[in-house]
Design an enzyme around this catalytic site. Structure first.
Site, short mmCIF file in Angstrom:
data_model
loop_
_atom_site.label_atom_id
_atom_site.label_comp_id
_atom_site.label_asym_id
_atom_site.label_seq_id
_atom_site.Cartn_x
_atom_site.Cartn_y
_atom_site.Cartn_z
N ASP A 13 14.46 8.38 55.89
CA ASP A 13 14.42 9.34 57.00
C ASP A 13 15.07 8.80 58.27
O ASP A 13 14.70 9.18 59.38
CB ASP A 13 12.97 9.75 57.33
CG ASP A 13 12.27 10.34 56.13
OD1 ASP A 13 12.94 11.07 55.37
OD2 ASP A 13 11.08 10.05 55.94
N LYS A 16 20.41 9.46 57.65
CA LYS A 16 21.63 9.16 56.88
C LYS A 16 22.48 10.41 56.66
O LYS A 16 23.70 10.34 56.69
CB LYS A 16 21.28 8.57 55.50
CG LYS A 16 20.65 7.20 55.56
CD LYS A 16 20.25 6.73 54.18
CE LYS A 16 19.16 7.56 53.56
NZ LYS A 16 17.87 7.52 54.26
N GLY A 40 15.80 14.05 51.53
CA GLY A 40 15.99 15.28 52.29
C GLY A 40 17.00 14.97 53.38
O GLY A 40 16.65 14.39 54.40
N HIS A 41 18.25 15.31 53.14
CA HIS A 41 19.32 14.97 54.09
C HIS A 41 19.73 16.21 54.87
O HIS A 41 20.27 17.16 54.31
CB HIS A 41 20.51 14.37 53.34
CG HIS A 41 20.21 13.02 52.76
ND1 HIS A 41 21.10 12.29 52.01
CD2 HIS A 41 19.10 12.25 52.83
CE1 HIS A 41 20.54 11.15 51.66
NE2 HIS A 41 19.32 11.10 52.14
N GLN A 221 16.88 7.30 50.62
CA GLN A 221 15.71 6.56 51.12
C GLN A 221 16.16 5.34 51.92
O GLN A 221 17.22 5.39 52.53
CB GLN A 221 14.78 6.16 49.96
CG GLN A 221 14.04 7.33 49.32
CD GLN A 221 14.83 8.03 48.24
OE1 GLN A 221 15.49 7.39 47.46
NE2 GLN A 221 14.76 9.34 48.18
P1 IMP Z 1 8.74 9.35 45.19
O1 IMP Z 1 10.15 8.90 45.46
O2 IMP Z 1 8.58 10.83 45.29
O3 IMP Z 1 8.19 8.80 43.92
O4 IMP Z 1 7.80 8.77 46.36
C1 IMP Z 1 7.55 7.37 46.50
C2 IMP Z 1 7.46 6.98 47.96
O5 IMP Z 1 8.74 7.10 48.57
C3 IMP Z 1 6.52 7.89 48.78
O6 IMP Z 1 5.91 7.11 49.78
C4 IMP Z 1 7.48 8.88 49.43
O7 IMP Z 1 6.96 9.43 50.63
C5 IMP Z 1 8.66 7.97 49.69
N1 IMP Z 1 9.94 8.69 49.75
C6 IMP Z 1 10.63 9.21 48.72
N2 IMP Z 1 11.76 9.79 49.15
C7 IMP Z 1 11.79 9.63 50.48
C8 IMP Z 1 12.73 10.00 51.50
O8 IMP Z 1 13.80 10.58 51.26
N3 IMP Z 1 12.40 9.64 52.77
C9 IMP Z 1 11.27 8.95 53.06
N4 IMP Z 1 10.36 8.60 52.15
C10 IMP Z 1 10.62 8.93 50.87
#
Ligand code: IMP
Length: 417
Positions: A13, A16, A40-41, A221
């Site tokens: 977040d 990017k 989420g870009h 991420q």
């Molecule tokens: P998952 O990727 O849905 O399995 O989530 C694993 C961890 O990564 C959780 O803490 C999510 O909130 C975090 N996470 C996954 N994608 C993002 C992102 O794009 N931005 C911030 N945190 C993320």
């Protein structure tokens, strides 16, 4: 030929999408190489906002094209929906995208499994619920379905039936949508994708094109959420580092720049260690001004001060060669800003954690710096110089608003002061 990777230097977040979108005009190809619809870009075209979860952040009205590389896990329903949204405003935009047939698919079963696992965990991770972990798990345990399997119906059916039996046994029959129904759905989604003009072409066939043109690699991420080196187990399941470009056939030695994107402060969504977290009213103000709510899940993000040990760790792990700082304007008007300059770990003060476990036991050591009124203020320049000296990586660009053009090189900013 210019090749640059843009990766998150914190817990995701960082902005990017906006940064990639700003640079996009200078590149022929924008390549996503990891992650899935958990990302989420956010991008703007004029005043209209689009949130890409899977699509690379190309300029929909420009000449550049987007590639979804094999390190990704792709939910076809989501991909079709994203192309359809863009195609309403930019007819034919689907032809600007190509996806590697080696990508693994996120199936509806994976999303169910994500919820089931979270409910069973003593300490939930706080996943996005997008099925990311289970899809990567199936990939590693060799039960996954690749996009190329959708072009061999017999193999697809056999693989889905096998996976169904395993999952139903492991999870006591809790999955809905039997294999034949799922196979039908996947084939329809494949057909719709092709109808929208999206090409299915692998990195092998694209190699000569990628090597004769400019490529911007868009990470997902942030380094501290990387499966291998992030704050495990509170991480995502893919690669969040520049090294992930190997899934598109590149080595990091071939990159001209690895740009780490960081916010002027720190945020984190989901559970897990966050040494510089702050829950005072100041943090609440930053959350509101910075609209710090997840682009994928809408969850309020946890807020903290800039964390230099975490940043140094990210710079070493991902080989960062430049920094792009975002959301500096969100801190405008604060009298002072705190910066975590080191961690106290087991009574010893350290500039950089040695292992991912250190984040769990670190106590932050802070310095207080004077705040700034606007990003044209000399105190903001001092803040940037402080970060550069402390992390030993130069800041090249500053982003000061959500719109694509609200970005400036550091040298231009200095000239205005
Ligand atoms: P998952 O990727 O849905 O399995 O989530 C694993 C961890 O990564 C959780 O803490 C999510 O909130 C975090 N996470 C996954 N994608 C993002 C992102 O794009 N931005 C911030 N945190 C993320």
């Amino acid at each position: 030929m210019k090749r640059v990777a843009v990766v998150g230097a914190q817990w995701g977040d960082e902005g990017k999408g906006k940064v990639v979108n700003y640079f996009a005009k200078d590149f022929e190809w924008i390549v996503r190489f990891a992650g899935g619809a958990n990302a989420g870009h956010t991008i703007y075209v004029g005043d209209k906002k689009y949130i890409n979860h899977l699509l690379p952040c190309i300029l929909p009205d420009g000449t550049g094209r987007g590639f979804l590389g094999a390190g990704m896990v792709v939910d076809l329903e989501q991909l079709v929906a994203e192309v359809e949204v863009l195609a309403k405003d930019f007819p034919g935009v689907g032809t600007k995208f190509a996806v590697d047939p080696e990508v693994f698919l996120v199936l509806p079963w994976h999303k169910q499994q994500d919820q089931l696992l979270e409910a069973m965990r003593a300490e939930p991770i706080g996943t996005t619920g997008r099925g990311i972990g289970p899809a990567y798990t199936d990939k590693a345990s060799r039960e996954g379905i690749k996009l190329c399997h959708l072009f061999d119906e017999k193999m697809l059916t056999e693989r889905l039936e096998n996976s169904w039996v395993i999952k139903q046994n492991l999870y006591r029959g809790q999955f809905s949508m039997p294999p034949a129904e799922l196979a039908g759905l996947l084939m329809r989604q494949r057909d719709r994708l092709l109808e929208l003009g999206v090409q299915v072409t692998g990195a092998v066939d694209m190699a000569h094109i990628f090597r004769s043109t400019s490529v911007l690699f868009e990470g997902a991420q942030g380094v501290l959420l990387d499966l291998d080196f992030g704050t495990y187990p509170f991480v995502t399941s893919g690669s969040c580092m520049a090294h992930g470009v190997s899934s598109v056939g590149f080595s990091t030695f071939e990159l001209d720049d690895v740009a780490g994107v960081l916010k002027a402060y720190t945020t984190r969504v989901g559970e897990g260690p966050f040494p510089s977290e702050d829950d005072t009213d100041v943090a609440q103000g930053i959350r509101e001004r910075g609209k710090e709510y997840g682009a994928t899940t809408g969850r309020p993000r946890r807020i903290g001060w800039l964390d230099l040990p975490a940043l140094r760790y990210a710079a070493i792990r991902s080989g960062l060669t430049s920094l792009v700082i975002t959301k500096a304007d969100v801190l405008n008007g604060l009298k002072t800003v705190r910066v975590c300059t080191s961690y106290r770990i087991g009574g010893v003060v350290r500039d950089v954690p040695s292992t991912s476990h250190d984040f769990f036991v670190a106590e932050p050591v802070y310095e207080e710096l004077p705040g700034w009124r606007t990003t044209d203020d000399v105190n903001f320049l001092k803040y940037m110089t402080f970060i550069e000296e402390q992390v030993s990586v130069p800041i090249t660009y500053i982003s000061y608003g959500p719109h694509t053009d609200e970005m400036e090189t550091k040298s231009r900013l200095i000239m205005n002061i």
